[in-house]
Write an enzyme that holds these catalytic residues in place. Structure first.
Site, PDB file in Angstrom:
ATOM      1  N   GLU A  66       0.822  -1.205   0.000  1.00 24.32           N
ATOM      2  CA  GLU A  66       0.000   0.000   0.000  1.00 24.32           C
ATOM      3  C   GLU A  66       0.857   1.256   0.000  1.00 24.32           C
ATOM      4  O   GLU A  66       0.566   2.221  -0.712  1.00 24.32           O
ATOM      5  CB  GLU A  66      -0.929  -0.005   1.220  1.00 24.32           C
ATOM      6  N   ALA A 177       5.879 -37.037 -10.615  1.00 26.91           N
ATOM      7  CA  ALA A 177       5.736 -37.294 -12.045  1.00 26.91           C
ATOM      8  C   ALA A 177       5.602 -38.800 -12.224  1.00 26.91           C
ATOM      9  O   ALA A 177       6.371 -39.568 -11.633  1.00 26.91           O
ATOM     10  CB  ALA A 177       6.935 -36.763 -12.820  1.00 26.91           C
ATOM     11  N   SER A 191      14.671 -43.353 -12.879  1.00 26.27           N
ATOM     12  CA  SER A 191      13.522 -42.470 -13.110  1.00 26.27           C
ATOM     13  C   SER A 191      13.841 -41.223 -13.926  1.00 26.27           C
ATOM     14  O   SER A 191      12.987 -40.335 -14.050  1.00 26.27           O
ATOM     15  CB  SER A 191      12.931 -42.029 -11.760  1.00 26.27           C
ATOM     16  N   ARG A 207       9.271 -25.018  -6.880  1.00 26.64           N
ATOM     17  CA  ARG A 207      10.234 -24.974  -5.772  1.00 26.64           C
ATOM     18  C   ARG A 207      10.508 -23.536  -5.352  1.00 26.64           C
ATOM     19  O   ARG A 207      10.642 -23.239  -4.160  1.00 26.64           O
ATOM     20  CB  ARG A 207      11.539 -25.649  -6.190  1.00 26.64           C
ATOM     21  N   THR A 219      14.913 -41.419  -2.129  1.00 23.87           N
ATOM     22  CA  THR A 219      15.138 -40.470  -3.223  1.00 23.87           C
ATOM     23  C   THR A 219      16.602 -40.058  -3.291  1.00 23.87           C
ATOM     24  O   THR A 219      17.177 -39.937  -4.376  1.00 23.87           O
ATOM     25  CB  THR A 219      14.240 -39.234  -3.036  1.00 23.87           C
ATOM     26  N   GLY A 313       9.169 -40.136  -2.421  1.00 23.72           N
ATOM     27  CA  GLY A 313       8.671 -41.362  -3.029  1.00 23.72           C
ATOM     28  C   GLY A 313       7.353 -41.800  -2.420  1.00 23.72           C
ATOM     29  O   GLY A 313       6.790 -41.130  -1.544  1.00 23.72           O
ATOM     30  N   ALA A 318       2.698 -41.579   1.150  1.00 26.57           N
ATOM     31  CA  ALA A 318       1.553 -42.204   1.816  1.00 26.57           C
ATOM     32  C   ALA A 318       1.505 -41.831   3.292  1.00 26.57           C
ATOM     33  O   ALA A 318       0.435 -41.558   3.847  1.00 26.57           O
ATOM     34  CB  ALA A 318       1.612 -43.714   1.656  1.00 26.57           C
TER      35      ALA A 318
END
Length: 452
Positions: A66, A177, A191, A207, A219, A313, A318
């Protein structure tokens, strides 16, 4: 500047959308506070409204949007309307936004959504109205199809702040992905690369909008990622590795912390020798009695993080979903098929045995990115913090909750910057300058540093 030949309500809605778009430009730089944008419009000679100034707050501790917009508009502020995507911060130590609009002669303010923190919500609105400024809030004072769309955009732009205020954890996005047959790697664990270069560019941008990026030990072992935001925007998220046993390689891209910081979270007492090795490389190690996504989210909330990206992963994904810390999903689907009975999937075991138990995404969006398809959606709806009128039976409970004893100690908490008196915290980026005996100014990083 742009001008519009629209009805007044259409112009209000369009200006709020523009304020939200401006606010979104500072995504990743404002934690733990929201993103702010401001558009100032004044009547033109022919009676239509014309934009005379617009700005956004660049980052935490910088000048309010502002104030910057008022400076850009100059004398044309007198009698003008200011459009804000969110009610400005109006606390004990920082009242610059409201003061700037009042002193500039702004006569009307249109606000997208109220400030998310309860102890600040409505304070700026009351301060403006007490000075005779007309204040309209979308969804409360202004209702139409156009304002509904603008209100939705304001909520989406500041979704991290709304989730953080409502659930007391950082806004968390799960990104992965996968191939068309639902695999994130081959049987061997390879991968690179499932998604296209265009999709990976979007991941860099994602990111850059986050305060931290989280992966698991698998990973690190299989992919050896860098997790950098190679988009040139300047914001560098913290890289976090979650590993119970610290069964991690001694050499990895994530252990290069010269340009991008890395934190490793683990179980208390795990591999002390490896912890020392990480510390020698400049890696911070944080131990928990029981490592899981919930305690990590709680820890990052206490550290002031606003938005977290989970690039883990299936097993950790999960666990994070089961813990209730994932709010949104970004799934890149590549037109590839690799098969494999043991090839990993994006989300591991959730214990579901019937389709009726499936988690359904809300506000699902589809976007083609190169040859890939990006599917996004929310697991939890964006919190609606509009005020509600309590039912008569609820009024007494509210009054009882507000009662206090005159013998209670008058304690003012200000350890965290989002506490009611957080502007006094050394975590609050409001430096003060005081003259010394030589007539020069000595700058203290915060009020708390001056007190000390």
């Amino acid at each position: 500047f742009d001008s519009y030949s629209q009805s007044p309500l259409e112009f209000d809605a369009a200006s709020i959308r523009r304020a939200a778009q401006l606010a979104d430009m500072s995504a990743g730089f404002t934690a733990p506070h929201p993103n702010f944008g401001c558009v100032i419009a004044a009547p033109s000679v022919d009676g239509d409204s014309v934009v005379v100034g617009e700005e956004y707050q660049y980052g935490e501790g910088t000048a309010p949007a502002e104030l910057l917009a008022v400076e850009a508009a100059g004398e044309r502020c007198r009698g003008a309307t200011a459009y804000l995507n969110m009610e400005p911060n109006h606390c004990h130590f920082d009242q610059r936004a409201v003061t700037a609009m009042i002193q500039a002669g702004i006569s009307r303010v249109v606000i997208g959504i109220r400030y998310p923190l309860p102890h600040l919500r409505g304070k700026a609105i009351r301060a403006l109205r007490n000075e005779g400024v007309i204040v309209h809030v979308l969804g409360e004072d202004l209702l139409s199809k156009n304002t509904e769309e603008s209100l939705k955009l304001c909520r989406l732009v500041n979704a991290p702040s709304l989730y953080r205020a409502s659930f007391r954890v950082p806004f968390s996005v799960l990104k992965y992905a996968m191939t068309l047959d639902g695999k994130i790697a081959t049987n061997s664990g390879h991968s690179s690369w499932i998604s296209s270069k265009s999709s990976r560019t979007q991941v860099f941008e994602l990111r850059g909008r986050s305060d931290a990026v989280i992966v698991g030990g698998n990973t690190v072992r299989h992919d050896d990622p860098r997790l950098t935001a190679r988009h040139g925007g300047g914001h560098v998220p913290l890289r976090i590795v979650m590993s119970n046993s610290l069964n991690l390689p001694e050499t990895a891209n994530l252990w290069d912390a010269e340009e991008t910081p890395t934190m490793v979270m683990t179980q208390r007492g795990a591999r002390r020798d490896f912890q020392k090795l990480l510390a020698s490389k400049g890696i911070e190690v944080v131990e928990f009695d029981m490592l899981n996504p919930r305690v990590v989210a709680d820890y990052l909330y206490e550290c002031g993080y606003l938005s977290v990206l989970w690039e883990c992963g299936g097993v950790l994904a999960a666990s994070a979903i089961s813990s209730g810390v994932i709010h949104k999903v970004h799934a890149f689907v590549a037109p590839k098929i690799i098969g494999g009975r043991n090839a990993p999937t994006p989300v591991g075991e959730l214990g579901m045995v019937e389709m009726s138990q499936a988690l359904e995404l809300i506000d699902v969006q589809y976007e083609q990115v190169g040859p890939d398809m990006l599917v996004t959606g929310f697991l939890e709806p964006v919190p609606d913090l509009m005020p509600r009128i309590p039912a008569p039976e609820d009024t007494y409970a509210i009054l009882d909750a507000a009662s206090f004893s005159p013998y209670e100690a008058s304690i003012i908490p200000f350890y965290k910057s989002w506490d009611p008196y957080g502007a006094f915290s050394n975590f609050s980026s409001y430096p003060i300058a005081l003259p010394d005996e030589n007539g020069d100014s000595y700058v203290w990083p915060s009020v708390e540093h001056y007190y000390q």
